[in-house]
Write an enzyme that holds these catalytic residues in place. Structure first.
Site, PDB file in Angstrom:
ATOM      1  N   ASN A  83      -2.658  -0.079  -4.138  1.00 40.74           N
ATOM      2  CA  ASN A  83      -2.853  -0.825  -3.020  1.00 40.74           C
ATOM      3  C   ASN A  83      -3.046  -2.249  -3.753  1.00 40.74           C
ATOM      4  O   ASN A  83      -4.014  -2.367  -4.489  1.00 40.74           O
ATOM      5  CB  ASN A  83      -3.907  -0.930  -2.052  1.00 40.74           C
ATOM      6  N   TYR A  84      -2.497  -3.306  -3.527  1.00 36.63           N
ATOM      7  CA  TYR A  84      -2.503  -4.576  -4.188  1.00 36.63           C
ATOM      8  C   TYR A  84      -2.577  -5.540  -3.071  1.00 36.63           C
ATOM      9  O   TYR A  84      -1.336  -5.584  -2.357  1.00 36.63           O
ATOM     10  CB  TYR A  84      -1.834  -4.684  -5.409  1.00 36.63           C
ATOM     11  N   ARG A  85      -3.301  -6.492  -2.945  1.00 41.42           N
ATOM     12  CA  ARG A  85      -3.401  -7.578  -1.731  1.00 41.42           C
ATOM     13  C   ARG A  85      -3.784  -8.779  -2.026  1.00 41.42           C
ATOM     14  O   ARG A  85      -4.433  -9.154  -3.188  1.00 41.42           O
ATOM     15  CB  ARG A  85      -4.165  -6.801  -0.536  1.00 41.42           C
ATOM     16  N   SER A 105       1.790   2.173  10.700  1.00 38.79           N
ATOM     17  CA  SER A 105       1.924   1.775   9.172  1.00 38.79           C
ATOM     18  C   SER A 105       0.419   1.881   8.753  1.00 38.79           C
ATOM     19  O   SER A 105       0.275   2.373   7.545  1.00 38.79           O
ATOM     20  CB  SER A 105       2.178   0.216   9.170  1.00 38.79           C
ATOM     21  N   HIS A 161      -2.454   7.102  -4.770  1.00 37.38           N
ATOM     22  CA  HIS A 161      -2.660   6.006  -4.055  1.00 37.38           C
ATOM     23  C   HIS A 161      -2.627   4.428  -4.796  1.00 37.38           C
ATOM     24  O   HIS A 161      -3.034   4.569  -5.925  1.00 37.38           O
ATOM     25  CB  HIS A 161      -3.927   6.112  -3.292  1.00 37.38           C
ATOM     26  N   SER A 163       0.940  -1.271  -0.030  1.00 34.14           N
ATOM     27  CA  SER A 163       0.084   0.053   0.039  1.00 34.14           C
ATOM     28  C   SER A 163       0.754   1.197  -0.120  1.00 34.14           C
ATOM     29  O   SER A 163       1.796   1.189   0.781  1.00 34.14           O
ATOM     30  CB  SER A 163      -1.027  -0.122   1.272  1.00 34.14           C
ATOM     31  N   GLY A 173      -2.958  -6.714  17.354  1.00 34.87           N
ATOM     32  CA  GLY A 173      -1.686  -6.412  17.007  1.00 34.87           C
ATOM     33  C   GLY A 173      -1.559  -5.335  15.989  1.00 34.87           C
ATOM     34  O   GLY A 173      -0.344  -5.198  15.314  1.00 34.87           O
TER      35      GLY A 173
END
Length: 389
Positions: A196-198, A352, A194, A180, A347
């Site tokens: 983001n790849y997931r 980040s 921006h 990201s 957690g």
């Protein structure tokens, strides 16, 4: 020959030690930090090679020296499970992170480099966060890789079910790997980007494993330059068309709908592509599509940085940039699913997760740009998205 690889590794280790002795003190501390990782890996490789007839111990496609830091997953696992999609995705996003960071550094003052923060999560996994702050070109630029696993909490499961995922169980083992990035330039004439790849895997109570990809890339200019927006969209369309000519239009509309600041009745920017729950073909086919999209980020965006980073601007244009950043913050904190997932995850590493927020932003009561101004022209497009190509 069995002795060839150990000698090569030893020579590389000696070069590392020589560098530590001769480099500037400030850089020496950073090198020592990573040399520990490198020397440990070298020792492992040397011992393994000496006791094996197979000298091709390390997969040649895995070269951590090209990354910003050592990957999260242990080296032995990455080598052993090199055909696992979890490993493929982790190594790919580490590669994209390094390439994008170096492309941005080429647009920045030579003395300004990314701060690299490799972190671990006690519940499982960790990440590598790379940030430039207060640079000449970039007021803040963040490129974050996270590779986490553990048990999905109830809130995260509920969020996924609301998107149509029929998950069986209340707390489910999961794996998530993603990259990201949000770039906040100093100059108002350079747009924010921006991407983001997931990749997700979830194991249900019955043992069935579900997987899917998601992601996208979108542009948020402060001043509308239609030539720039067409270049950006054309590059993304080319990446989509190489896999399916229907993807761009479908994912462009999804992007316009997703990045909607509903309480303002306007989009966050001029769009791009966005998709989620992407699992319609084989995992390998989906992965290849995600790779094409991620590899299109540099050619779609960096030329715009280079074109405008030295443009003159006024204090009024700077104020407008800060106001638009305020709208960016509103979307990320109120609507963005990635932010919510991160905050729900046990957690959670807040620094980040909130890396996407700018250093400076501004809110003025009842602000509205005067008719006929460049600011009003942008606002009209944000309220009524158009087809760019």
């Amino acid at each position: 020959m069995k002795w060839a690889q150990p000698i090569a590794v030893t020579l590389r280790t000696m070069r590392t030690l020589s560098t530590l002795v001769t480099c500037h003190a400030r850089h020496r501390r950073m090198l020592i930090r990573f040399a520990g990782l490198g020397l440990g890996a070298a020792s492992f490789t040397t011992i393994f090679a000496a006791s094996s007839n197979n000298t091709n111990v390390v997969d040649p496609s895995y070269d951590a020296s090209k990354f910003m830091a050592e990957p999260v997953t242990p080296r032995s696992t990455l080598i052993k499970d090199k055909d696992d999609m979890k490993v493929k995705m982790e190594l790919f996003i580490m590669k994209i992170q390094a390439e994008f960071c170096r492309a941005l550094e080429n647009e920045e003052d030579p003395s300004k480099k990314f701060f690299v923060d490799r972190w671990t999560r006690s519940e499982g996994g960790g990440g590598v966060t790379c940030v430039i702050q207060d640079g000449k070109t970039f007021e803040k630029a963040g490129v974050n890789v996270s590779v986490v696993h553990g048990v999905l909490p109830v809130d995260a499961v509920r969020q996924m079910k609301a998107r149509g995922k029929d998950l069986v169980g209340k707390e489910l083992p999961f794996f998530a790997a993603g990259i990201s990035s949000v770039i906040h330039p100093s100059n108002p004439h350079v747009p924010t980007v921006h991407f983001n790849y997931r990749y997700f895997e979830v194991t249900q109570e019955n043992g069935e494993k579900m997987w899917w990809f998601g992601g996208g890339t979108d542009l948020t200019p402060y001043y509308l330059v239609e030539e720039d927006v067409r270049h950006f969209h054309s590059t993304l369309k080319k990446a989509c068309d190489s896999h399916d000519r229907g993807y761009y239009q479908k994912f462009k509309k999804w992007c316009d709908d997703y990045f909607m600041v509903s309480h303002r009745n306007e989009r966050r920017g001029v769009g791009g592509i966005f998709f989620d729950d992407f699992d319609g073909k084989s995992s390998e086919d989906c992965f290849e599509f995600v790779k094409s999209c991620a590899e299109s980020v540099i050619p779609s965006y960096v030329p715009l940085v280079n074109k405008h980073r030295n443009d003159p601007y006024t204090s009024a244009e700077r104020d407008w940039q800060l106001l638009r950043r305020g709208r960016y913050v509103e979307f990320n904190l109120v609507y963005d699913r990635g932010t919510k997932f991160g905050l729900y995850t046990p957690g959670a590493r807040i620094e980040s997760i909130l890396m996407s927020l700018p250093v400076y932003a501004k809110w003025e009561y009842m602000h509205s740009p005067p008719d006929g101004t460049p600011e009003a022209k942008l606002t009209e497009i944000l309220k009524n998205p158009k087809e760019w190509i």
